[in-house]
Design an enzyme around this catalytic site. Sequence first.
Site, short mmCIF file in Angstrom:
data_model
loop_
_atom_site.label_atom_id
_atom_site.label_comp_id
_atom_site.label_asym_id
_atom_site.label_seq_id
_atom_site.Cartn_x
_atom_site.Cartn_y
_atom_site.Cartn_z
N GLU A 1 -4.90 3.06 9.78
CA GLU A 1 -4.99 4.15 10.57
C GLU A 1 -4.21 3.81 11.88
OE1 GLU A 1 -9.03 4.99 12.18
OE2 GLU A 1 -9.62 5.76 10.32
N ASN B 1 -14.47 1.31 7.08
CA ASN B 1 -13.84 0.66 8.30
C ASN B 1 -14.33 -0.49 8.90
OD1 ASN B 1 -12.98 0.54 10.94
ND2 ASN B 1 -12.12 2.85 11.11
N HIS C 1 -15.14 -2.60 13.67
CA HIS C 1 -16.04 -3.05 14.68
C HIS C 1 -16.62 -4.49 14.21
CE1 HIS C 1 -15.11 0.19 16.97
NE2 HIS C 1 -15.60 1.11 16.29
N THR D 1 -11.33 7.40 18.71
CA THR D 1 -10.73 8.39 18.76
C THR D 1 -11.18 9.79 18.94
OG1 THR D 1 -9.66 7.35 16.90
CG2 THR D 1 -9.00 9.50 16.82
N HIS E 1 -15.66 10.17 10.82
CA HIS E 1 -15.69 9.78 12.35
C HIS E 1 -17.33 10.26 12.95
CE1 HIS E 1 -15.11 8.99 16.49
NE2 HIS E 1 -13.94 8.41 16.18
N ARG F 1 -4.91 -0.61 16.92
CA ARG F 1 -4.47 -0.07 17.98
C ARG F 1 -3.65 -0.29 18.78
NH1 ARG F 1 -9.38 3.91 19.19
NH2 ARG F 1 -7.94 4.26 20.98
N ARG G 1 -7.49 -3.90 20.71
CA ARG G 1 -8.79 -4.24 21.25
C ARG G 1 -9.76 -4.75 20.10
NH1 ARG G 1 -10.98 1.75 22.59
NH2 ARG G 1 -9.17 1.94 23.45
N GLU H 1 -7.57 14.17 6.91
CA GLU H 1 -8.74 13.59 7.30
C GLU H 1 -9.58 14.51 8.35
OE1 GLU H 1 -9.31 9.58 8.47
OE2 GLU H 1 -11.35 10.05 8.73
N HIS I 1 -8.05 0.20 11.78
CA HIS I 1 -7.40 1.10 12.75
C HIS I 1 -6.81 0.04 13.80
CE1 HIS I 1 -7.18 4.18 16.24
NE2 HIS I 1 -6.11 3.61 16.05
N1 PXP Z 1 -11.64 8.34 10.87
C1 PXP Z 1 -10.72 7.84 12.05
C2 PXP Z 1 -9.50 8.89 11.94
C3 PXP Z 1 -11.38 7.25 12.87
O1 PXP Z 1 -10.31 7.10 14.05
C4 PXP Z 1 -12.25 6.45 12.72
C5 PXP Z 1 -12.81 5.45 13.82
O2 PXP Z 1 -11.89 4.50 13.85
C6 PXP Z 1 -13.20 6.80 11.56
C7 PXP Z 1 -12.64 7.49 10.61
C8 PXP Z 1 -14.60 5.92 11.73
O3 PXP Z 1 -15.31 6.47 12.44
P1 PXP Z 1 -16.53 5.51 12.65
O4 PXP Z 1 -16.52 4.33 13.07
O5 PXP Z 1 -17.50 6.55 13.82
O6 PXP Z 1 -17.62 5.63 11.43
#
Ligand code: PXP
Length: 239
Positions: A69, A6, A9, A100, A190, A44, A48, A150, A42
């Site tokens: 996402e 992901n 960030h 989330t 997550h 959003r 952001r 998930e 994601h």
């Molecule tokens: N899965 C989902 C559904 C999420 O919303 C996120 C965060 O965007 C992640 C996984 C990844 O989480 P992390 O950034 O804490 O690794």
Amino acid sequence: MRLFVNVDHVATLRQARRTVEPDPLTAALLAEKAGAHGITVHLREDRRHIQDDDVRRIRQAITTPLNLEMAAVEEMVEFARAVRPYQVSLVPEKRQEITTEGGLDVRGQFDHLRQVKERLSPLGIRFSLFVDPDFDQIDAAARLQADSIEINTGQYSELSDPGAIEQERVKICSAASRAQERGLKVFAGHGLNLANVRAIAAVPQIEELNIGHSLVARAVYTGFERAVSEMLEAVESVE
Ligand code: PXP
């Protein structure tokens, strides 16, 4: 086990200056080079971090599958229909949350989620639901004929007491078995990091992990020394 990286960030850092770097697409390509099996973003509602154009550019440029996402809202469904990612993962979204905060209420939103599925599945977009390790929600996801769930590992990742961590791990294992028995593919994510990922990767039913924040955090540490050295070299090369 597949790892979906992901890159949200990376965009968070760029958006701090509203500039062009760091580019989440560059990070996605580096993740692929390192062996990632897919890229997750994601989009959003408040934009952001990831922007619409990031999703389009990443969709065009990567060679691994794109997992989008998003919240189950009209704007996002339309966007997904246009961009056609490999997979959509529906997540609950609150504007005030930092990240989330929990899984979807699949049971409570069943009819709405079915309508969303009917608009995505015919286009060949895989349909995944982010849920807590909760049998009721998993059974609802199976009734909906989602392709996958998930499992939210957010709670597992936040705990510090070893007994509580073990309890949550067992819950995740049971949820994963239940989902597989009901024909769902099982993913998880997550809050996973180098210290807590192994116990989740060891759950046999889990096929795919989504990891973002800890990878970006680690990349800062592993890359900072080189970045500073390069800058010093540039500064000191001036006569
Ligand atoms: N899965 C989902 C559904 C999420 O919303 C996120 C965060 O965007 C992640 C996984 C990844 O989480 P992390 O950034 O804490 O690794």
